[in-house]
Design an enzyme around this catalytic site. Structure first.
Site, PDB file in Angstrom:
ATOM      1  N   THR A  77       0.890  -1.156   0.000  1.00 11.04           N
ATOM      2  CA  THR A  77       0.000   0.000   0.000  1.00 11.04           C
ATOM      3  C   THR A  77       0.919   1.194   0.000  1.00 11.04           C
ATOM      4  O   THR A  77       2.080   1.081   0.396  1.00 11.04           O
ATOM      5  CB  THR A  77      -0.825   0.023   1.315  1.00 11.04           C
ATOM      6  OG1 THR A  77      -1.734  -1.067   1.328  1.00 11.04           O
ATOM      7  CG2 THR A  77      -1.599   1.311   1.511  1.00 11.04           C
TER       8      THR A  77
ATOM      9  N   VAL B  37     -13.004  -5.031   1.686  1.00  8.35           N
ATOM     10  CA  VAL B  37     -12.427  -3.695   1.762  1.00  8.35           C
ATOM     11  C   VAL B  37     -11.513  -3.681   2.978  1.00  8.35           C
ATOM     12  O   VAL B  37     -11.902  -4.140   4.052  1.00  8.35           O
ATOM     13  CB  VAL B  37     -13.532  -2.621   1.875  1.00  8.35           C
ATOM     14  CG1 VAL B  37     -12.939  -1.258   2.152  1.00  8.35           C
ATOM     15  CG2 VAL B  37     -14.369  -2.591   0.599  1.00  8.35           C
TER      16      VAL B  37
ATOM     17  N   ASP C 131      -8.376  -1.596   5.410  1.00  8.81           N
ATOM     18  CA  ASP C 131      -8.348  -0.412   6.263  1.00  8.81           C
ATOM     19  C   ASP C 131      -8.081   0.872   5.485  1.00  8.81           C
ATOM     20  O   ASP C 131      -8.450   1.964   5.923  1.00  8.81           O
ATOM     21  CB  ASP C 131      -7.268  -0.568   7.345  1.00  8.81           C
ATOM     22  CG  ASP C 131      -5.871  -0.793   6.761  1.00  8.81           C
ATOM     23  OD1 ASP C 131      -5.766  -1.447   5.693  1.00  8.81           O
ATOM     24  OD2 ASP C 131      -4.888  -0.315   7.363  1.00  8.81           O
TER      25      ASP C 131
ATOM     26  N   GLY D 191      -4.755  -5.127   7.199  1.00 14.35           N
ATOM     27  CA  GLY D 191      -5.812  -4.147   7.383  1.00 14.35           C
ATOM     28  C   GLY D 191      -6.841  -4.553   8.411  1.00 14.35           C
ATOM     29  O   GLY D 191      -7.408  -3.701   9.105  1.00 14.35           O
TER      30      GLY D 191
HETATM   31  N1  ASP Z   1      -3.548  -2.401   4.561  1.00 13.92           N
HETATM   32  C1  ASP Z   1      -3.864  -2.918   3.252  1.00 13.92           C
HETATM   33  C2  ASP Z   1      -5.140  -3.683   3.320  1.00 13.92           C
HETATM   34  O1  ASP Z   1      -5.380  -4.335   4.317  1.00 13.92           O
HETATM   35  C3  ASP Z   1      -2.844  -3.806   2.671  1.00 13.92           C
HETATM   36  C4  ASP Z   1      -1.413  -3.436   2.850  1.00 13.92           C
HETATM   37  O2  ASP Z   1      -1.096  -2.393   3.342  1.00 13.92           O
HETATM   38  O3  ASP Z   1      -0.556  -4.244   2.498  1.00 13.92           O
HETATM   39  O4  ASP Z   1      -5.856  -3.668   2.344  1.00 13.92           O
END
Ligand code: ASP
Length: 362
Positions: A211, A240, A242, A265
């Site tokens: 991300t 969906v 975080d 997330g």
């Molecule tokens: N936080 C993101 C999610 O859970 C994924 C990530 O940061 O790798 O969609």
């Protein structure tokens, strides 16, 4: 239901102090200790931008935009657009890894400190730059979050068919097959909180996380931020994370600072850590201390046996990045050692160390 005692405050302070030692000095960036954090906070007129490690080009771009006198929101979006449009980064925007049906579904949110407004999109298909769409939600609607239609597909899979030809008995047999098909998906068979091996594999090497978060302070001292992602690879359609949830994937209070997250997330959704970090900074924590506090909160709240290692620690990782009104920056993760985050300011760009609670064995 708790399977392990939560760490005492003393333990946490010890870990925080050790992690602070682990984080080396960052030239230029004002990573601060406790005393400085408690000093009166003077507003910092940017430019400064921070991001997750994949955002060196993003923070450089953001600072370039800030130098022209632009609003911090323009800068952070211009920064992350580089990564969103990059087909080589498989965790964000164009080229992001798809859901289990092979469809790329993107999540993004933006938050604008001066107005306190936010905009977000979840499970968005077919748009390379979800952060731009999130901004349109902020500017051109009276809402905060718009989502795609993935949830409908998921609902159908679980027994809400368009054509009702499938009996409950047949559906349950199919769901059971799906739940035990692989230990690399996110379906869980029925289980108790104390069950350790339920066929789920949460080892990070097996799954792709990634991300980009970016926060910045502009020349007027105003703060904004963005988080954008393709989310967990091969996720359940309609899942969906975080990233587009205000208070979880990102948060800003223009009088205090901003925070954002990458990593698992689900853990962040259950703890709203970006909001927590900003509130901790309001109480006097430095950005790094606040990020460590959020890591510890997740550790304390993770109680399901299948998420824990044999020493009762979460098997997953979550990372946080923060800056405060004074231009001090910091970041932390649950599992670390040599990880970094990107910082750019008038002195140029660099990678700064992330503090951590537990050292990852290589
Ligand atoms: N936080 C993101 C999610 O859970 C994924 C990530 O940061 O790798 O969609």
């Amino acid at each position: 239901m708790s399977l392990k005692p939560s760490s005492s405050r003393r333990d946490f302070l010890k870990k925080g102090a050790l992690a602070g030692v682990a984080a080396a000095f960052v030239p230029g960036a004002r990573v601060v200790g406790e005393a400085a954090a408690r000093a009166p906070r003077k507003a910092f007129a940017g430019p400064i931008a921070i991001s997750s490690r994949n955002g060196t080009r993003a923070v450089e771009k953001a600072v370039e935009v800030l130098r022209s006198g632009a609003d911090a929101l323009d800068a952070v979006i211009a920064g992350v657009n580089i990564v969103e449009g990059d087909p080589e980064d498989v965790t964000v925007g164009y080229g992001g890894l798809p859901n289990e049906n092979g469809v790329v579904q993107l999540d993004s949110a933006v938050m604008h400190g001066p107005t306190g407004r936010a905009g977000a999109v979840g499970a968005l298909e077919g748009v390379k730059y979800p952060s731009k769409v999130a901004r349109m939600v902020l500017e051109r609607t009276d809402h905060v979050l718009l989502v795609g239609k993935g949830a409908q597909d998921f609902a159908r899979m679980h027994g809400f068919p368009i054509e009702d030809l499938l009996t409950d008995k047949a559906r349950e047999m199919w769901v059971r097959w799906k739940e035990t098909l692989s230990n690399r998906d996110d379906y869980l068979p029925p289980h108790k909180p104390t069950d350790r091996d339920i066929g789920a594999n949460l080892e990070e090497v097996e799954r792709h996380w990634g991300t980009i978060h970016c926060s910045a302070i502009d020349l007027s001292g105003n703060i904004s931020c963005v988080t954008t992602t393709s989310g967990l690879s091969f996720k359940i359609p309609g899942r969906v994370g975080d990233s587009p949830i205000i208070g979880a994937g990102l948060y800003v209070d223009n009088e205090v600072g901003a925070a954002g997250s990458t990593g698992r997330g689900e853990a962040n959704l259950e703890n709203l850590c970006s909001f927590l970090i900003v509130e901790r900074m309001r109480m006097g924590d430095s950005p790094e201390q606040a990020c460590l506090y959020a890591c510890q909160r997740i550790v304390d709240h993770t109680r399901l046996a299948y998420l824990l290692d044999d020493r009762g620690r979460p098997k997953f990782n979550v990372k946080f990045y923060a800056l405060n009104k004074a231009g001090e920056v910091g970041g932390a993760e649950i599992w670390g050692g040599d990880n970094t985050f990107a910082v750019a300011d008038a002195a140029g760009s660099r990678l700064a160390p992330l503090a951590y609670l537990y050292k990852r064995e290589r």
